[in-house]
Design a protein around this motif. Structure first.
Motif, PDB file in Angstrom:
ATOM      1  N   PRO A   1       0.602  -1.399   0.323  1.00  0.00           N
ATOM      2  CA  PRO A   1      -0.384   0.357   0.379  1.00  0.00           C
ATOM      3  C   PRO A   1       0.921   1.455   0.241  1.00  0.00           C
ATOM      4  O   PRO A   1       0.149   2.720  -0.084  1.00  0.00           O
ATOM      5  CB  PRO A   1      -0.618  -0.269   1.440  1.00  0.00           C
ATOM      6  N   THR A   2       1.887   1.258  -0.076  1.00  0.00           N
ATOM      7  CA  THR A   2       2.671   2.134   0.497  1.00  0.00           C
ATOM      8  C   THR A   2       3.440   2.483  -0.925  1.00  0.00           C
ATOM      9  O   THR A   2       4.414   3.551  -1.116  1.00  0.00           O
ATOM     10  CB  THR A   2       4.264   1.802   1.485  1.00  0.00           C
ATOM     11  N   PHE A   3       3.476   2.039  -1.802  1.00  0.00           N
ATOM     12  CA  PHE A   3       3.636   2.087  -3.826  1.00  0.00           C
ATOM     13  C   PHE A   3       4.018   3.408  -3.910  1.00  0.00           C
ATOM     14  O   PHE A   3       2.629   4.347  -3.665  1.00  0.00           O
ATOM     15  CB  PHE A   3       2.870   1.084  -4.518  1.00  0.00           C
ATOM     16  N   ASP A   4       5.052   3.490  -3.763  1.00  0.00           N
ATOM     17  CA  ASP A   4       4.956   5.140  -4.643  1.00  0.00           C
ATOM     18  C   ASP A   4       4.199   5.432  -6.329  1.00  0.00           C
ATOM     19  O   ASP A   4       5.098   4.982  -7.267  1.00  0.00           O
ATOM     20  CB  ASP A   4       6.582   5.760  -4.129  1.00  0.00           C
ATOM     21  N   ILE A   5       3.401   6.194  -6.302  1.00  0.00           N
ATOM     22  CA  ILE A   5       2.659   6.275  -7.808  1.00  0.00           C
ATOM     23  C   ILE A   5       3.805   7.279  -9.027  1.00  0.00           C
ATOM     24  O   ILE A   5       3.305   6.844 -10.347  1.00  0.00           O
ATOM     25  CB  ILE A   5       1.343   6.728  -7.623  1.00  0.00           C
TER      26      ILE A   5
ATOM     27  N   MET B   1      -3.553   0.842  -4.568  1.00  0.00           N
ATOM     28  CA  MET B   1      -3.815   0.511  -3.126  1.00  0.00           C
ATOM     29  C   MET B   1      -5.325  -0.729  -3.071  1.00  0.00           C
ATOM     30  O   MET B   1      -4.664  -1.477  -1.993  1.00  0.00           O
ATOM     31  CB  MET B   1      -4.562   2.099  -2.760  1.00  0.00           C
ATOM     32  N   MET B   2      -6.215  -0.941  -3.892  1.00  0.00           N
ATOM     33  CA  MET B   2      -7.046  -1.962  -4.074  1.00  0.00           C
ATOM     34  C   MET B   2      -6.315  -3.537  -4.216  1.00  0.00           C
ATOM     35  O   MET B   2      -5.974  -4.082  -3.405  1.00  0.00           O
ATOM     36  CB  MET B   2      -8.198  -1.984  -5.059  1.00  0.00           C
ATOM     37  N   TYR B   3      -4.598  -3.055  -4.797  1.00  0.00           N
ATOM     38  CA  TYR B   3      -4.161  -4.728  -5.145  1.00  0.00           C
ATOM     39  C   TYR B   3      -3.499  -4.527  -4.425  1.00  0.00           C
ATOM     40  O   TYR B   3      -3.811  -6.033  -3.947  1.00  0.00           O
ATOM     41  CB  TYR B   3      -3.356  -3.963  -6.594  1.00  0.00           C
ATOM     42  N   GLY B   4      -3.102  -3.346  -3.366  1.00  0.00           N
ATOM     43  CA  GLY B   4      -1.936  -3.813  -2.323  1.00  0.00           C
ATOM     44  C   GLY B   4      -3.332  -3.992  -1.172  1.00  0.00           C
ATOM     45  O   GLY B   4      -2.524  -5.058  -0.051  1.00  0.00           O
ATOM     46  N   MET B   5      -4.538  -4.027  -0.737  1.00  0.00           N
ATOM     47  CA  MET B   5      -4.930  -4.551   0.364  1.00  0.00           C
ATOM     48  C   MET B   5      -5.787  -5.882  -0.408  1.00  0.00           C
ATOM     49  O   MET B   5      -5.697  -6.676   0.874  1.00  0.00           O
ATOM     50  CB  MET B   5      -6.159  -3.577   0.049  1.00  0.00           C
ATOM     51  N   ILE B   6      -5.522  -5.949  -0.872  1.00  0.00           N
ATOM     52  CA  ILE B   6      -5.920  -7.572  -1.691  1.00  0.00           C
ATOM     53  C   ILE B   6      -4.752  -8.486  -1.733  1.00  0.00           C
ATOM     54  O   ILE B   6      -5.144  -9.602  -0.165  1.00  0.00           O
ATOM     55  CB  ILE B   6      -6.188  -7.697  -3.378  1.00  0.00           C
ATOM     56  N   HIS B   7      -3.565  -7.954  -1.597  1.00  0.00           N
ATOM     57  CA  HIS B   7      -1.983  -9.109  -1.141  1.00  0.00           C
ATOM     58  C   HIS B   7      -1.907  -8.712   0.177  1.00  0.00           C
ATOM     59  O   HIS B   7      -1.743  -9.844   0.680  1.00  0.00           O
ATOM     60  CB  HIS B   7      -1.257  -8.565  -1.581  1.00  0.00           C
TER      61      HIS B   7
END
Length: 428
Positions: A212-216, A276-282
């Protein structure tokens, strides 16, 4: 760039006018008459005077843009003869005035000039030319304002046309309904989308993408497209929905094209919410608790949730009584529009990633996506959080509870303005 170009296309010469040296600068694209008038201006004489130039040897020099450059110590000698009837006849002046007046639709002035031409002297006609020039200048200013208005109208028309052109209708592409040929061809051209470069993602990038902390902010548009494509492959959605690889690329490109260049609600924002959704899924390991079909609905809804956002919120749409507000009866006009655009894109076989799904599956996908996109209306944020809290009040949050998961999905689709609240949900 403009100043440099002007400098390169100009020439300067030195003139001796009544024992005084003057310097004039003119464009290489000037006419001979323009240069003569400039010399008259420097000499402070009437512009219809005859101008003759001689060099230091006494030879005549042609007044034209090709006149050789000289130095201040070796100027051209200017000889001036006042305007006379022999140099510029009354007939020539009358024709000039009449022609200019006719061209600029000054009919009244034109008739006056013709009626008095026989009795007019050269100075009188020159005065009339001056009057006509002033009239022309005023008319010219009006023309400039009119041209500005025309350009503004053309700009608005272009924006409307581009916005409408983004919606790819299957009926238009397939010719099921009669269309104006020009419009039909423009939609066909728009449907032929370019390819984007397929990047090879490193293991570090793949793992970082799940956080979720991925810098876009460090990713170019083509890189974001590749990352979104990777999500569909990594989550098993390509296999789950039997998505054609080329169709997936075309769909993503079409999605990118239908996000406007807004300061916030743009394609990068689409990628931010989806990641963000992708990070939440994982992070929450949702793939262990819900079906891949539901994960596909979540990811796809995130990608589509702000399609064709005009940059103004629902409050503005409703107060301004815009077309969207009227069309959707003031009920979440933007969210309804985003959803409509999403399924207009999916109605085109070339960009329908769910083309290989059966009718019942597609119906569930449409219902789920519609519900999630409509939930992004910030006016409903408090209501959705209250439902979530009520569902968790008795037994606490449980991933096995479908109602709890639906609440999380709805809340997370709003995370673009409430990221802190989503992190608190994740920590549960």
């Amino acid at each position: 760039m403009g100043n440099g170009s002007s400098f390169d296309a100009s020439k300067s010469v030195f003139l001796e006018i009544e024992d005084s040296v003057e310097r004039i600068v003119f464009s290489l694209h000037s006419s001979t008459r323009d240069i003569q008038e400039l010399i008259c201006q420097a000499a402070k004489v009437n512009k219809f005077c005859e101008i003759t130039l001689r060099n230091s040897d006494g030879a005549y020099v042609t007044v034209s843009p090709t006149i050789p450059q000289n130095t201040e110590s070796n100027p051209y000698i200017v000889e001036i003869k006042p305007a006379t009837a022999t140099s510029l006849t009354t007939l020539q002046l009358t024709e000039l005035l009449s022609g200019l007046a006719t061209v600029h639709n000054l009919d009244q002035l034109s008739s006056q000039l013709v009626s008095h031409s026989s009795a007019a002297t050269v100075p009188t006609l020159i005065d009339r030319i001056t009057i006509l020039e002033k009239r022309m200048e005023k008319e010219g200013l009006k023309s400039v304002e009119i041209e500005k208005c025309k350009k503004s109208i053309d700009g608005i028309r272009s924006q409307i046309y581009e916005a409408q052109k983004k919606f790819i209708y299957h009926s238009m592409l397939s010719g099921e309904h009669a269309m104006i040929p020009e419009i039909q061809s423009s939609y066909r051209r728009h449907a032929v989308l370019p390819h984007y470069t397929k990047y090879t993602l490193s293991k570090e990038t793949i793992e970082y993408l799940k956080q979720p902390t991925f810098d876009i902010w460090h990713w170019e548009p083509n890189e974001m497209l590749s990352l979104l494509e990777h999500m569909y492959h990594e989550l098993g959605l390509v296999k789950e929905f039997n998505i054609n690889g080329v169709t997936l690329k075309k769909w993503l490109l079409c999605i990118q094209e239908n996000y406007r260049n807004n300061p916030f609600h743009n394609f990068r924002h689409c990628f931010c919410v989806t990641q963000m959704m992708y990070g939440m899924i994982h992070l929450c390991k949702l793939h262990e608790h819900i079906a891949k079909e539901d994960i596909g609905i979540l990811i796809t809804a995130c990608i589509c949730h702000d399609l064709d956002h005009p940059g103004y919120n629902n409050t503005y749409q409703i107060n301004a009584k815009t077309e969207l507000a009227i069309r959707y009866n003031d009920i979440s006009p933007l969210e309804n529009h985003h959803c409509a655009v999403a399924f207009q894109i999916l109605s085109n076989p070339e960009t329908n990633i769910f083309a290989n799904c059966d009718q019942e599956t597609f119906k569930r996908i449409r219902t789920g996506m519609t519900s999630l996109i409509l939930a992004t209306d910030m006016a409903r944020h408090g209501e959705i959080l209250e439902v979530f809290k009520a569902n968790c009040k008795n037994d606490g949050f449980k991933l096995s509870n479908e109602e709890h998961l639906i609440s999380v999905g709805s809340a997370s689709c709003q995370q673009h303005k409430h990221q802190k609240e989503v992190f608190s949900i994740i920590q549960l």
